[in-house]
Design a protein around this motif. Structure first.
Motif, PDB file in Angstrom:
ATOM      1  N   GLY A  96      59.985  22.247  -8.524  1.00 26.47           N
ATOM      2  CA  GLY A  96      59.450  22.005  -7.194  1.00 26.47           C
ATOM      3  C   GLY A  96      58.210  22.838  -6.915  1.00 26.47           C
ATOM      4  N   LEU A  97      57.905  22.982  -5.634  1.00 24.90           N
ATOM      5  CA  LEU A  97      56.691  23.695  -5.235  1.00 24.90           C
ATOM      6  C   LEU A  97      56.807  25.196  -5.401  1.00 24.90           C
ATOM      7  CD1 LEU A  97      55.898  21.704  -1.946  1.00 24.90           C
ATOM      8  CD2 LEU A  97      54.694  21.537  -4.145  1.00 24.90           C
ATOM      9  N   ASN A  98      58.036  25.723  -5.340  1.00 25.47           N
ATOM     10  CA  ASN A  98      58.236  27.176  -5.375  1.00 25.47           C
ATOM     11  C   ASN A  98      59.270  27.529  -6.439  1.00 25.47           C
ATOM     12  OD1 ASN A  98      56.615  27.859  -2.859  1.00 25.47           O
ATOM     13  ND2 ASN A  98      58.133  26.425  -2.006  1.00 25.47           N
ATOM     14  N   PRO A  99      58.863  27.625  -7.706  1.00 23.16           N
ATOM     15  CA  PRO A  99      59.814  27.875  -8.799  1.00 23.16           C
ATOM     16  C   PRO A  99      60.634  29.145  -8.645  1.00 23.16           C
ATOM     17  CG  PRO A  99      57.671  27.212  -9.661  1.00 23.16           C
ATOM     18  CD  PRO A  99      57.481  27.461  -8.195  1.00 23.16           C
ATOM     19  N   SER A 100      60.125  30.120  -7.897  1.00 26.17           N
ATOM     20  CA  SER A 100      60.849  31.386  -7.743  1.00 26.17           C
ATOM     21  C   SER A 100      61.810  31.379  -6.561  1.00 26.17           C
ATOM     22  CB  SER A 100      59.850  32.537  -7.583  1.00 26.17           C
ATOM     23  OG  SER A 100      59.043  32.346  -6.422  1.00 26.17           O
ATOM     24  N   SER A 101      61.828  30.288  -5.793  1.00 24.95           N
ATOM     25  CA  SER A 101      62.747  30.200  -4.652  1.00 24.95           C
ATOM     26  C   SER A 101      64.187  30.029  -5.139  1.00 24.95           C
ATOM     27  CB  SER A 101      62.373  29.021  -3.751  1.00 24.95           C
ATOM     28  OG  SER A 101      61.112  29.225  -3.158  1.00 24.95           O
ATOM     29  N   LYS A 102      65.112  30.261  -4.232  1.00 23.95           N
ATOM     30  CA  LYS A 102      66.519  30.048  -4.560  1.00 23.95           C
ATOM     31  C   LYS A 102      66.772  28.570  -4.843  1.00 23.95           C
ATOM     32  CE  LYS A 102      68.431  33.964  -1.983  1.00 23.95           C
ATOM     33  NZ  LYS A 102      69.455  34.394  -0.996  1.00 23.95           N
ATOM     34  N   ALA A 103      67.565  28.301  -5.865  1.00 24.87           N
ATOM     35  CA  ALA A 103      67.764  26.933  -6.331  1.00 24.87           C
ATOM     36  C   ALA A 103      68.955  26.271  -5.649  1.00 24.87           C
ATOM     37  CB  ALA A 103      67.973  26.917  -7.843  1.00 24.87           C
ATOM     38  N   LEU A 104      68.798  24.973  -5.412  1.00 23.10           N
ATOM     39  CA  LEU A 104      69.908  24.131  -4.986  1.00 23.10           C
ATOM     40  C   LEU A 104      70.571  23.573  -6.233  1.00 23.10           C
ATOM     41  CD1 LEU A 104      71.614  22.268  -3.134  1.00 23.10           C
ATOM     42  CD2 LEU A 104      69.662  20.680  -3.121  1.00 23.10           C
ATOM     43  N   LEU A 105      71.867  23.816  -6.382  1.00 26.65           N
ATOM     44  CA  LEU A 105      72.632  23.273  -7.498  1.00 26.65           C
ATOM     45  C   LEU A 105      73.397  22.043  -7.025  1.00 26.65           C
ATOM     46  CD1 LEU A 105      74.186  26.552  -9.001  1.00 26.65           C
ATOM     47  CD2 LEU A 105      71.931  25.553  -9.434  1.00 26.65           C
ATOM     48  N   ILE A 106      73.398  20.987  -7.827  1.00 23.90           N
ATOM     49  CA  ILE A 106      74.189  19.793  -7.560  1.00 23.90           C
ATOM     50  C   ILE A 106      74.931  19.458  -8.848  1.00 23.90           C
ATOM     51  CG2 ILE A 106      74.186  17.409  -6.757  1.00 23.90           C
ATOM     52  CD1 ILE A 106      71.442  17.834  -5.603  1.00 23.90           C
ATOM     53  N   GLY A 107      76.219  19.206  -8.773  1.00 28.97           N
ATOM     54  CA  GLY A 107      76.920  18.958 -10.026  1.00 28.97           C
ATOM     55  C   GLY A 107      78.283  18.338  -9.872  1.00 28.97           C
ATOM     56  N   SER A 108      78.889  18.112 -11.019  1.00 30.73           N
ATOM     57  CA  SER A 108      80.275  17.699 -11.150  1.00 30.73           C
ATOM     58  C   SER A 108      80.594  17.779 -12.639  1.00 30.73           C
ATOM     59  CB  SER A 108      80.515  16.302 -10.581  1.00 30.73           C
ATOM     60  OG  SER A 108      81.907  16.099 -10.342  1.00 30.73           O
ATOM     61  N   HIS A 109      81.712  17.219 -13.066  1.00 32.69           N
ATOM     62  CA  HIS A 109      82.164  17.426 -14.447  1.00 32.69           C
ATOM     63  C   HIS A 109      82.072  16.159 -15.279  1.00 32.69           C
ATOM     64  CE1 HIS A 109      86.151  15.528 -13.589  1.00 32.69           C
ATOM     65  NE2 HIS A 109      85.886  15.971 -12.370  1.00 32.69           N
ATOM     66  N   LEU A 110      81.811  16.336 -16.583  1.00 35.92           N
ATOM     67  CA  LEU A 110      81.689  15.200 -17.488  1.00 35.92           C
ATOM     68  C   LEU A 110      82.986  14.920 -18.243  1.00 35.92           C
ATOM     69  CD1 LEU A 110      81.358  16.154 -20.744  1.00 35.92           C
ATOM     70  CD2 LEU A 110      79.180  16.963 -19.885  1.00 35.92           C
ATOM     71  N   ASP A 111      83.960  15.824 -18.200  1.00 35.97           N
ATOM     72  CA  ASP A 111      85.220  15.597 -18.919  1.00 35.97           C
ATOM     73  C   ASP A 111      86.172  14.751 -18.075  1.00 35.97           C
ATOM     74  OD1 ASP A 111      85.620  17.760 -17.057  1.00 35.97           O
ATOM     75  OD2 ASP A 111      87.465  18.277 -18.114  1.00 35.97           O
ATOM     76  N   THR A 112      87.202  14.227 -18.712  1.00 32.76           N
ATOM     77  CA  THR A 112      88.196  13.405 -18.020  1.00 32.76           C
ATOM     78  C   THR A 112      89.597  13.839 -18.422  1.00 32.76           C
ATOM     79  OG1 THR A 112      88.530  11.703 -19.718  1.00 32.76           O
ATOM     80  CG2 THR A 112      86.609  11.449 -18.289  1.00 32.76           C
ATOM     81  N   VAL A 113      90.581  13.341 -17.680  1.00 30.98           N
ATOM     82  CA  VAL A 113      91.964  13.448 -18.126  1.00 30.98           C
ATOM     83  C   VAL A 113      92.206  12.396 -19.200  1.00 30.98           C
ATOM     84  CG1 VAL A 113      92.772  14.343 -15.919  1.00 30.98           C
ATOM     85  CG2 VAL A 113      92.796  11.875 -16.324  1.00 30.98           C
ATOM     86  N   VAL A 114      93.382  12.427 -19.809  1.00 25.53           N
ATOM     87  CA  VAL A 114      93.757  11.401 -20.775  1.00 25.53           C
ATOM     88  C   VAL A 114      94.024  10.093 -20.027  1.00 25.53           C
ATOM     89  CG1 VAL A 114      95.465  10.734 -22.508  1.00 25.53           C
ATOM     90  CG2 VAL A 114      94.728  13.126 -22.320  1.00 25.53           C
TER      91      VAL A 114
END
Length: 408
Positions: free
Chosen positions: A37-55
């Motif tokens: 983004g415009l300010n690489p040294s700013s605090k980052a917003l993380l967005i995520g979830s998991h790629l694994d699954t149950v059986v």
């Protein structure tokens, strides 16, 4: 880190790069994609979830959150506005949230949050392979030193958002595709081992048996009764308040998901029975009171039946409340998405509690967290029947996009 999971990680990385993100895979197998983004040294917003699954899983648990985030960032890139983000945005596809293979949940996100113990590298699967060995087979050098390096600096992170299917029936019942999560129930996983006297099914009289199977059956029914009617079992004192018992009635759920007798033959009285217990509730004090009550009565039952019992705590996570400010932003983003889809101005986005655990629980040790739930058919999850409507996937992506646009 099964072959399929490794292939999924590489595919996610390709999608991330197509969305304009700089990518890498860390020593725990988490897949990262970041735009500065415009300010690489700013605090980052993380967005995520998991790629694994149950059986024997469905398609949407975990993966929907990853795809929604990547799709929203790609929409910004296509629109020529990706570089206008005022802070870095990083999408993380966590490698192991479910805990199926190594019987310990949140391995990927706990490493990022800095709460994964060094001993986790020696967790083993049913074949005896350890986390460290499996990672090394995939050219990931997981050592104690590398594990410590995975921890993010809390001062470098602005917050964490996660999109996830609801895994319950509430949104479908109220007719809304999206909801905002107020909090996530705490959970404890126990392993109960009952040992008795192994013997011949035809020659040992009933009155002389020390049968761990029937003892285990009585314990499982006890657990059901305690969790259905905690007010009948828990006493009020300094350790268990009346308010805790009342809150349990609305959120307490208990499950025995595995039971394994030994030697597991139709003509043999088992010598040992092992079963798992999963206990979840929004009130941590109440959940601990249930565990205490169950364990106390367990030993009484085992003594009466002349068998031995052992209870081992395998996993413990306290309840997590989502950040009010971040939740308000996500609720506004969800409302914006629904307005774009339906042109309705007065649709109220529901606020829900989550009985299922999520990576947000681990990341809450690092930064403030917020979640959006997406409607799933029948509330079914952890099943091939898990299903999300295409329009609801669209709504989730639009909500993430609207949320990102508030950071421009």
């Amino acid at each position: 880190m099964s072959p399929a999971a490794v292939r999924a990680g590489y595919l996610i990385r390709i999608w991330m790069e197509d969305a304009g993100l700089r990518t890498w895979i860390d020593h725990m197998g988490n897949v990262h994609g970041r735009v500065d983004g415009l300010n690489p040294s700013s605090k980052a917003l993380l967005i995520g979830s998991h790629l694994d699954t149950v059986v024997d899983a469905g398609f949407f648990d975990g993966s929907l959150g990853i795809v929604s985030a990547i799709a929203a960032l790609k929409a910004l890139r296509v629109g020529g506005t990706l570089g206008r983000l005022v802070r870095p945005v990083e999408v993380i596809a966590f490698s192991d949230e479910e805990g199926v293979r190594f019987q310990s949940t949140f391995i990927g996100s706990a490493a990022v949050a800095g709460i994964l113990p060094d001993s986790a590298l020696q967790y083993s699967d049913k074949s005896g392979a350890t986390v460290q060995e499996v990672l090394q087979r995939n050219s990931l050098q997981a050592t104690k030193e590398n594990l410590h390096q995975l921890k993010y600096d809390p001062d470098s992170v602005w917050g964490y958002a996660e999109v996830h299917i609801e895994q319950g029936p509430v949104l479908e019942r109220v007719g809304m595709p999206l909801g905002v999560v107020k909090g996530i129930a705490g959970q404890t996983r126990l392993k109960v081992t009952v040992r008795g006297s192994q013997g011949h099914a035809g020659t040992v009289p009933m009155s002389m048996r020390h049968d761990p199977m029937v003892a285990a059956a009585e314990l499982i029914v006890l657990l059901e009764n305690v969790c259905k009617h905690p007010e009948d079992f828990l006493s009020f004192d300094d350790h268990c308040k009346d308010s805790s018992v009342q809150s349990l009635s609305g959120s307490l759920v208990c499950t025995v998901g595995e039971i394994s007798p030994w030697p597991s033959a139709s003509n043999v009285i088992p010598g040992q029975v092992v079963f798992t217990v999963d206990i979840r509730a929004m009130d941590d004090m109440g959940r601990e009171a249930v565990i205490y009550e169950f364990s106390s009565r367990m030993y009484q039952i085992c003594d009466r039946r002349s068998v031995s019992c052992n209870l081992e705590r395998k996993h413990n996570a306290g309840a997590v409340m989502c950040d009010p400010e971040l939740s308000t932003q996500l609720k506004s983003a969800a409302h914006s998405a629904l307005r774009k889809m339906t042109n309705e101005l007065d649709s109220e986005v529901p606020v829900l509690m989550s009985g299922a655990g999520h990576d947000a629980m681990a990341i809450s040790h690092l930064t403030k967290v917020g979640m959006i739930f997406v409607r799933c058919r029948g509330g079914i999850s952890h099943s091939p029947k898990e299903h999300v409507l295409d329009d609801d996937v669209w709504a989730a992506g639009l909500a993430v996009l609207a949320f990102l646009e508030t950071h421009m």
